[in-house]
Design an enzyme around this catalytic site. Structure first.
Site, PDB file in Angstrom:
ATOM      1  N   ARG A 226      45.020  -8.069  12.720  1.00  0.00           N
ATOM      2  CA  ARG A 226      43.918  -8.715  12.187  1.00  0.00           C
ATOM      3  C   ARG A 226      43.502  -8.553  10.771  1.00  0.00           C
ATOM      4  NH1 ARG A 226      43.500 -10.235  16.280  1.00  0.00           N
ATOM      5  NH2 ARG A 226      41.588 -10.102  18.354  1.00  0.00           N
ATOM      6  N   HIS A 274      49.040 -16.653  13.096  1.00  0.00           N
ATOM      7  CA  HIS A 274      48.647 -15.576  14.611  1.00  0.00           C
ATOM      8  C   HIS A 274      48.662 -16.248  16.309  1.00  0.00           C
ATOM      9  CE1 HIS A 274      44.327 -13.911  15.360  1.00  0.00           C
ATOM     10  NE2 HIS A 274      45.319 -13.469  16.791  1.00  0.00           N
TER      11      HIS A 274
HETATM   12  P1  NAP Z   1      43.307  -0.208  21.703  1.00  0.00           P
HETATM   13  O1  NAP Z   1      44.693  -0.497  23.347  1.00  0.00           O
HETATM   14  O2  NAP Z   1      42.660  -0.427  22.240  1.00  0.00           O
HETATM   15  O3  NAP Z   1      44.727   0.233  20.766  1.00  0.00           O
HETATM   16  C1  NAP Z   1      44.161   0.523  19.925  1.00  0.00           C
HETATM   17  C2  NAP Z   1      44.610   1.416  19.330  1.00  0.00           C
HETATM   18  O4  NAP Z   1      44.635   1.958  17.686  1.00  0.00           O
HETATM   19  C3  NAP Z   1      44.624   3.097  19.573  1.00  0.00           C
HETATM   20  O5  NAP Z   1      45.804   4.126  19.921  1.00  0.00           O
HETATM   21  C4  NAP Z   1      43.661   3.395  19.391  1.00  0.00           C
HETATM   22  O6  NAP Z   1      43.307   5.101  18.823  1.00  0.00           O
HETATM   23  C5  NAP Z   1      43.825   3.327  17.552  1.00  0.00           C
HETATM   24  N1  NAP Z   1      43.161   3.669  16.537  1.00  0.00           N
HETATM   25  C6  NAP Z   1      41.767   3.031  16.408  1.00  0.00           C
HETATM   26  N2  NAP Z   1      41.176   3.298  15.809  1.00  0.00           N
HETATM   27  C7  NAP Z   1      42.046   4.014  14.715  1.00  0.00           C
HETATM   28  C8  NAP Z   1      41.724   4.693  13.913  1.00  0.00           C
HETATM   29  N3  NAP Z   1      40.680   4.649  12.275  1.00  0.00           N
HETATM   30  N4  NAP Z   1      43.279   5.699  13.497  1.00  0.00           N
HETATM   31  C9  NAP Z   1      43.873   5.841  13.803  1.00  0.00           C
HETATM   32  N5  NAP Z   1      43.803   5.200  15.468  1.00  0.00           N
HETATM   33  C10 NAP Z   1      43.391   4.287  15.501  1.00  0.00           C
HETATM   34  O7  NAP Z   1      44.461  -2.335  21.405  1.00  0.00           O
HETATM   35  P2  NAP Z   1      45.462  -2.893  21.791  1.00  0.00           P
HETATM   36  O8  NAP Z   1      45.265  -3.807  22.464  1.00  0.00           O
HETATM   37  O9  NAP Z   1      46.692  -2.115  21.330  1.00  0.00           O
HETATM   38  O10 NAP Z   1      45.238  -4.368  20.154  1.00  0.00           O
HETATM   39  C11 NAP Z   1      45.004  -3.969  19.160  1.00  0.00           C
HETATM   40  C12 NAP Z   1      44.845  -4.840  18.074  1.00  0.00           C
HETATM   41  O11 NAP Z   1      45.915  -5.641  18.635  1.00  0.00           O
HETATM   42  C13 NAP Z   1      43.803  -5.289  18.843  1.00  0.00           C
HETATM   43  O12 NAP Z   1      42.059  -5.547  18.659  1.00  0.00           O
HETATM   44  C14 NAP Z   1      43.485  -7.505  18.494  1.00  0.00           C
HETATM   45  O13 NAP Z   1      42.924  -7.268  16.733  1.00  0.00           O
HETATM   46  C15 NAP Z   1      45.299  -7.471  17.740  1.00  0.00           C
HETATM   47  N6  NAP Z   1      46.105  -8.209  18.484  1.00  0.00           N
HETATM   48  C16 NAP Z   1      46.552  -9.350  17.819  1.00  0.00           C
HETATM   49  C17 NAP Z   1      47.073 -10.431  18.450  1.00  0.00           C
HETATM   50  C18 NAP Z   1      47.884 -11.722  17.137  1.00  0.00           C
HETATM   51  O14 NAP Z   1      48.291 -12.620  18.260  1.00  0.00           O
HETATM   52  N7  NAP Z   1      48.170 -11.439  16.171  1.00  0.00           N
HETATM   53  C19 NAP Z   1      46.822 -10.437  20.203  1.00  0.00           C
HETATM   54  C20 NAP Z   1      46.235  -9.471  20.437  1.00  0.00           C
HETATM   55  C21 NAP Z   1      45.732  -8.499  20.297  1.00  0.00           C
HETATM   56  P3  NAP Z   1      42.986   6.245  20.242  1.00  0.00           P
HETATM   57  O15 NAP Z   1      43.830   5.286  21.245  1.00  0.00           O
HETATM   58  O16 NAP Z   1      43.306   7.646  20.004  1.00  0.00           O
HETATM   59  O17 NAP Z   1      41.168   5.587  19.766  1.00  0.00           O
HETATM   60  C1  GLV Z   2      44.282 -12.072  19.520  1.00  0.00           C
HETATM   61  O1  GLV Z   2      44.424 -12.056  18.576  1.00  0.00           O
HETATM   62  C2  GLV Z   2      43.852 -10.860  20.609  1.00  0.00           C
HETATM   63  O2  GLV Z   2      43.279 -10.116  20.390  1.00  0.00           O
HETATM   64  O3  GLV Z   2      43.769 -11.075  21.687  1.00  0.00           O
END
Ligand code: NAP
Ligand code: GLV
Length: 311
Positions: A226, A274
């Site tokens: 983000r 994005h």
């Molecule tokens: P997720 O499965 O919820 O994983 C989040 C990870 O971040 C977990 O390992 C969590 O640790 C860690 N975390 C959260 N807060 C933290 C902190 N304060 N300090 C250290 N580690 C922390 O999320 P995801 O599905 O991988 O997605 C991650 C993000 O990618 C989304 O929230 C979104 O913003 C972004 N995204 C971007 C796109 C794009 O096209 N650019 C697409 C999809 C997603 P714990 O598990 O230990 O809590």
């Molecule tokens: C894209 O940024 C998503 O959060 O799926």
């Protein structure tokens, strides 16, 4: 009861999503507007960046299913009913797309391909030293669905990979680090930092002047999560001072990135609109259908957001 699809889709998005959702949910009555059936007839909302207030007054709502993985915008809307279970999109196809983008960015940095693109624009023939994958330590911040898949792809590529999360976890080939206290040392060891954290109060503005100063001179930032994770003025200062080598950015504080923004023309910034991992209706509609069916059968909903944590 009916299922509301509330999204900021354009015509092309609707043309992809509507057939995918109706095919995956053959027994459900899907509507695009509450007015079609009335507030009380909606018990499920499938949402993708819905306009603020879109879910207000839906007193029969029992499930909110996001088509986006990140739910920071939804959680920032005070009219989204707090007591209704909220599920986010978790789709292996999306995780793979994100891992591909992370690998592309790391490979581009490792082999100087972004620098060569800049040289081409300046008509400069300028070979640079060739680096191996294992010359690079990559820190992947966030080891969830996206971060874990990306970290594993980078291990397969041959990089030395470290990862960061709040809770201890094991990822094959990845040296993991836990909690705030571990971050400065982790940043100090990384030539490339890949951000895959959710946007929460704890992670907003994480990449500021202090964090960039902890990264070694010549390091690069890859932000695929983000825009609000990064203090953009601090990033520009770290690039302009020569402390950071390059930034590969898919997300921005303001999207679309304003035409006058310095990132567009900065010689050491690569901009994507994005698209690091777009939700693919072909696979995501099936993920949605599984949760709708779980709700109808009284089974647990998958990928529920912990609203207190913000992800
Ligand atoms: P997720 O499965 O919820 O994983 C989040 C990870 O971040 C977990 O390992 C969590 O640790 C860690 N975390 C959260 N807060 C933290 C902190 N304060 N300090 C250290 N580690 C922390 O999320 P995801 O599905 O991988 O997605 C991650 C993000 O990618 C989304 O929230 C979104 O913003 C972004 N995204 C971007 C796109 C794009 O096209 N650019 C697409 C999809 C997603 P714990 O598990 O230990 O809590
Ligand atoms: C894209 O940024 C998503 O959060 O799926």
């Amino acid at each position: 009861m009916s299922v509301l699809v509330a999204a900021d889709f354009d015509v092309a998005d609707w043309a992809a999503w509507w057939p995918a959702l109706t095919a995956a949910l053959p027994g459900e009555h899907l509507v695009r507007s509450v007015a079609e059936v009335g507030d009380d007839a909606i018990d499920i909302a499938i949402v993708a960046n819905p306009p603020a207030g879109a879910l207000q007054g839906l007193d029969s709502l029992r499930l909110i299913q996001s088509l986006w993985a990140g739910v920071d915008k939804l959680l920032a809307d005070p009219t989204v009913p707090p007591g209704v279970p909220l599920a986010r999109m978790v789709d292996p196809a999306m995780n793979d797309a994100m891992a591909e983008t992370a690998l592309w960015a790391v490979l581009g940095l490792q082999r100087s391909f972004f620098d060569y693109a800049a040289s081409q624009r300046a008509a400069q023939w300028k070979p640079l030293p060739q680096h191996r994958a294992d010359d690079f330590t990559v820190a992947v911040l966030g080891l969830g669905q996206m971060g874990r898949t990306a970290a594993q792809r980078l291990v397969q590529h041959g990089c030395r990979v470290h990862g960061w999360s709040t809770r201890p976890c094991v990822v094959d080939g990845v040296q993991t680090h836990v909690g705030d206290a571990a971050l400065p040392e982790l940043l100090a060891t990384a030539q490339i930092v890949v951000n895959l954290l959710p946007l929460t109060p704890a992670t907003r503005g994480l990449f500021d002047a202090a964090a960039f100063a902890q990264m070694p001179r010549g390091a690069s930032l890859v932000n695929l999560a983000r825009g609000a994770h990064v203090v953009e003025a601090d990033l520009l200062a770290a690039l302009d001072s020569g402390h950071l080598h390059r930034a590969v950015l898919d997300v921005f504080a303001t999207e679309p990135l304003p035409v006058a923004h310095a990132f567009w023309s900065h010689p050491r910034v690569t901009v994507l609109p994005h698209v690091a991992a777009q939700t693919d209706p072909r696979s995501a509609a099936v993920v949605v259908a599984a949760n709708v069916e779980a709700l109808r059968r009284g089974l647990p909903i998958s990928h529920r957001v912990d609203r207190a944590r913000g992800y």
